[in-house]
Design an enzyme around this catalytic site. Structure first.
Site, short mmCIF file in Angstrom:
data_model
loop_
_atom_site.label_atom_id
_atom_site.label_comp_id
_atom_site.label_asym_id
_atom_site.label_seq_id
_atom_site.Cartn_x
_atom_site.Cartn_y
_atom_site.Cartn_z
CG ASP A 13 3.16 83.41 -97.18
OD1 ASP A 13 3.37 84.57 -97.69
OD2 ASP A 13 4.06 83.01 -96.70
CG HIS A 57 14.27 78.22 -102.16
ND1 HIS A 57 14.04 78.05 -100.96
CD2 HIS A 57 14.66 79.67 -102.50
CE1 HIS A 57 14.37 79.15 -100.40
NE2 HIS A 57 14.69 79.95 -101.29
CE LYS A 111 6.36 85.48 -96.43
NZ LYS A 111 6.64 83.89 -96.53
CB CYS A 156 4.93 82.61 -93.03
SG CYS A 156 6.02 81.59 -94.09
#
Length: 210
Positions: A13, A57, A111, A156
């Site tokens: 990321d 989201h 993802k 993450c």
């Protein structure tokens, strides 16, 4: 350590929204780019991950009226930290940082694209049931050791490292090529959990070029 053909560099990321000026900037996040680029240049195989959220989201604070960023809410799959809108698919903030060497990536795992569940790990969504497919892809190609770097240490990176260990891979995290958000000691807790799971903690200078 020295790279072997069974090793893979997993870059987590390194996206515009997680770097200074982004909507969810990790403190000192841009410091990871130079060591990661050196690792990319030396590693035999490279995979990148990319947060790729739809607008609205479930992890966005803006999707929960009356709630603020960094509050926690209960969702069907568990406790969810609410974040500022970030890495909305197709947006400038979701792009890899322009200085990141992406040319050697053999695979990009996107993802967090399911609207109703978050995803920190490169291997499993936050419901802990939905796989991304990465573990199968790595096994099929015969990789056995993963070297992780990127953002953020306490989310993450840590979740990916722990899931990689649970999937049976040897794992090392490059401490000078990660940075964390560090809320209430979360970076120290993440390192503790990774160490307890058998994740090796290394520096990029200790990795031989070949």
């Amino acid at each position: 350590m020295a790279w072997t053909g069974a090793d893979l560099l997993l870059v987590i990321d390194v996206q515009v929204d997680f770097l200074p000026g982004g909507t969810l900037a990790v403190p000192d996040g841009d410091a990871v780019i130079a060591p990661i680029n050196r690792l990319i240049g030396a590693a035999p195989h490279v995979v990148l991950t990319q947060d790729w959220h739809p607008a609205g989201h479930v992890s966005f604070a803006s999707s929960h009226p009356g709630r603020a960023a960094f509050e926690a809410v209960a969702l069907p799959y568990g406790t969810q930290v609410l974040w500022p809108d970030h890495c909305v698919r197709g947006s400038a903030g979701a792009a890899f940082h322009p200085d990141l060497r992406t040319d050697r990536a053999e695979l990009v795992i996107r993802k967090g694209h399911h609207p109703d569940v978050d995803s920190y790990s490169a291997f499993l969504e936050a419901d802990r049931r939905t796989p991304t497919g990465l573990a199968g892809a790595l096994r099929e190609r015969g990789f056995s050791r993963l070297v992780l770097c990127g953002l953020a240490t306490d989310y993450c990176v840590a979740w990916s490292a722990l899931d990689a260990r649970a999937a049976g891979f040897a794992v090392a995290v490059v401490e000078d090529a990660v940075r964390g958000i560090d809320r209430d000691g979360s970076v120290a807790r993440a390192w503790g959990e990774m160490t307890a799971a058998g994740v090796e903690r290394i520096e990029s200078g200790k990795i031989a070029s070949g």
